[in-house]
Motif scaffolding. Structure first.
Motif, PDB file in Angstrom:
ATOM      1  N   UNK A 137       0.163  12.516  13.428  1.00  0.00           N
ATOM      2  CA  UNK A 137       0.551  12.894  12.219  1.00  0.00           C
ATOM      3  C   UNK A 137       1.566  12.391  11.418  1.00  0.00           C
ATOM      4  N   UNK A 138       2.524  11.901  12.375  1.00  0.00           N
ATOM      5  CA  UNK A 138       3.952  11.282  11.580  1.00  0.00           C
ATOM      6  C   UNK A 138       3.419  10.085  10.700  1.00  0.00           C
ATOM      7  N   UNK A 139       2.539   9.376  11.203  1.00  0.00           N
ATOM      8  CA  UNK A 139       2.283   7.906  10.681  1.00  0.00           C
ATOM      9  C   UNK A 139       1.737   8.320   9.054  1.00  0.00           C
ATOM     10  N   UNK A 140       1.016   9.291   8.899  1.00  0.00           N
ATOM     11  CA  UNK A 140       0.391   9.579   7.631  1.00  0.00           C
ATOM     12  C   UNK A 140       1.576  10.014   6.682  1.00  0.00           C
ATOM     13  N   UNK A 141       2.428  10.868   7.467  1.00  0.00           N
ATOM     14  CA  UNK A 141       3.624  11.579   6.731  1.00  0.00           C
ATOM     15  C   UNK A 141       4.601  10.206   6.223  1.00  0.00           C
ATOM     16  N   UNK A 142       4.982   9.263   6.944  1.00  0.00           N
ATOM     17  CA  UNK A 142       5.881   8.305   6.842  1.00  0.00           C
ATOM     18  C   UNK A 142       5.328   7.164   6.039  1.00  0.00           C
ATOM     19  N   UNK A 143       4.178   6.966   6.221  1.00  0.00           N
ATOM     20  CA  UNK A 143       3.375   5.689   5.771  1.00  0.00           C
ATOM     21  C   UNK A 143       2.485   6.001   4.456  1.00  0.00           C
ATOM     22  N   UNK A 144       1.985   7.041   4.531  1.00  0.00           N
ATOM     23  CA  UNK A 144       0.974   7.555   3.622  1.00  0.00           C
ATOM     24  C   UNK A 144       1.477   7.296   2.273  1.00  0.00           C
ATOM     25  N   UNK A 145       0.948   6.726   1.184  1.00  0.00           N
ATOM     26  CA  UNK A 145       1.342   6.438  -0.362  1.00  0.00           C
ATOM     27  C   UNK A 145       2.575   5.649  -0.302  1.00  0.00           C
ATOM     28  N   UNK A 146       3.231   4.894   0.782  1.00  0.00           N
ATOM     29  CA  UNK A 146       4.355   4.067   0.841  1.00  0.00           C
ATOM     30  C   UNK A 146       3.951   2.922   0.103  1.00  0.00           C
ATOM     31  N   UNK A 183      -2.666  -6.623  10.598  1.00  0.00           N
ATOM     32  CA  UNK A 183      -1.593  -5.629  10.422  1.00  0.00           C
ATOM     33  C   UNK A 183      -2.183  -4.918   9.275  1.00  0.00           C
ATOM     34  N   UNK A 184      -2.834  -5.404   8.157  1.00  0.00           N
ATOM     35  CA  UNK A 184      -3.500  -4.594   7.196  1.00  0.00           C
ATOM     36  C   UNK A 184      -4.358  -3.649   7.515  1.00  0.00           C
ATOM     37  N   UNK A 185      -5.105  -3.945   8.737  1.00  0.00           N
ATOM     38  CA  UNK A 185      -6.008  -2.933   9.038  1.00  0.00           C
ATOM     39  C   UNK A 185      -5.201  -1.534   9.643  1.00  0.00           C
ATOM     40  N   UNK A 186      -4.124  -1.938  10.437  1.00  0.00           N
ATOM     41  CA  UNK A 186      -3.070  -0.775  10.827  1.00  0.00           C
ATOM     42  C   UNK A 186      -2.734  -0.150   9.628  1.00  0.00           C
ATOM     43  N   UNK A 187      -2.206  -0.623   8.635  1.00  0.00           N
ATOM     44  CA  UNK A 187      -1.353  -0.190   7.321  1.00  0.00           C
ATOM     45  C   UNK A 187      -2.459   0.583   6.626  1.00  0.00           C
ATOM     46  N   UNK A 217      -2.458   4.766   5.695  1.00  0.00           N
ATOM     47  CA  UNK A 217      -2.449   5.169   4.344  1.00  0.00           C
ATOM     48  C   UNK A 217      -1.532   4.521   3.492  1.00  0.00           C
ATOM     49  N   UNK A 218      -1.022   3.469   3.786  1.00  0.00           N
ATOM     50  CA  UNK A 218      -0.184   2.653   2.916  1.00  0.00           C
ATOM     51  C   UNK A 218      -0.551   2.445   1.636  1.00  0.00           C
ATOM     52  N   UNK A 219       0.179   2.438   0.442  1.00  0.00           N
ATOM     53  CA  UNK A 219      -0.099   1.779  -0.674  1.00  0.00           C
ATOM     54  C   UNK A 219       0.085   0.281  -0.889  1.00  0.00           C
ATOM     55  N   UNK A 220      -0.754  -0.510  -0.162  1.00  0.00           N
ATOM     56  CA  UNK A 220      -0.765  -1.844  -0.121  1.00  0.00           C
ATOM     57  C   UNK A 220      -0.626  -2.833  -1.246  1.00  0.00           C
ATOM     58  N   UNK A 221       0.238  -3.631  -1.473  1.00  0.00           N
ATOM     59  CA  UNK A 221       0.302  -4.481  -2.801  1.00  0.00           C
ATOM     60  C   UNK A 221      -0.822  -5.331  -2.464  1.00  0.00           C
ATOM     61  N   UNK A 222      -1.819  -5.449  -3.262  1.00  0.00           N
ATOM     62  CA  UNK A 222      -2.926  -6.479  -2.964  1.00  0.00           C
ATOM     63  C   UNK A 222      -2.614  -7.725  -3.870  1.00  0.00           C
ATOM     64  N   UNK A 223      -1.768  -7.678  -4.728  1.00  0.00           N
ATOM     65  CA  UNK A 223      -1.819  -8.740  -5.806  1.00  0.00           C
ATOM     66  C   UNK A 223      -1.098 -10.135  -4.979  1.00  0.00           C
ATOM     67  N   UNK A 224      -0.419  -9.808  -3.962  1.00  0.00           N
ATOM     68  CA  UNK A 224       0.279 -11.072  -3.316  1.00  0.00           C
ATOM     69  C   UNK A 224       0.548 -10.990  -1.779  1.00  0.00           C
TER      70      UNK A 224
END
Length: 185
Positions: free
Chosen positions: A97-106, A127-131, A135-142
């Protein structure tokens, strides 16, 4: 704004660490980018976790938690994510559960450099699959994938290729704008 620039390589003369250092130097006014590495993080072992999260993991986790965004520089080993980077992310996601708390929405972005001819496309894709799972908020523009890195950096690790310099500058500016938009109240 504070961005953690996390190198997925341990080598002292890593092209990815050098690329992150160049990005840090390009940070616009009002933006702090801080380099972090995965040094000191042991191989993930549930028995070790049962005795407590290692201090190196806790320190990195708190640094990421205190930042507005995460920029990861990833090498590509055997057409995928380097083991040390995946291991670091696995530790950061523990306990459950820590992954979602740390990375979620980041807000998160990837860059990478390799001596090979295809940049770090396969590593970044893996790595994109892992991120995405975290739940990372991944910047897809670049994304920035630097090929033939041996010719892009000098012996001291300074970025010397004008084309890559311009690409990195545009990348940093675009990612900062993305983070600013996400961090506005």
């Amino acid at each position: 704004m504070k961005i953690i620039a996390l190198s997925g390589a341990l080598r002292r003369a890593s092209y990815n660490t050098a690329l992150l250092r160049a990005a840090i130097a390009m940070a616009p006014e009002g933006v702090t980018m801080e380099l972090r590495t995965l040094h000191g993080i042991p191989l993930y072992d549930g028995d070790v976790e049962a005795q407590g999260i290692p201090e190196a993991v806790t320190t990195l986790r708190e640094d990421i938690r205190a930042a507005d965004a995460l920029l990861i520089g990833t090498p590509e080993y055997n057409n995928s994510i380097p083991g040390v980077l995946k291991n670091g992310i696995d530790w950061l996601s523990r306990p459950s559960g820590e992954g979602a708390r740390l990375f979620g929405g980041r807000p998160t972005a990837l860059i990478g450099a390799t001596p090979g001819g295809f940049g770090t496309v396969q590593s970044q894709d893996a790595l994109l699959s892992v991120l995405r799972t975290l739940g990372c908020d991944f910047w897809m523009a670049g994304r920035l994938m630097v090929s033939r890195a041996g010719a892009v950096f000098d012996a001291e690790g300074r970025l010397v290729d004008d084309k890559v310099h311009a690409q990195l500058q545009a990348f940093v500016e675009g990612f900062v704008a993305f983070v600013q938009k996400r961090c506005q109240p």
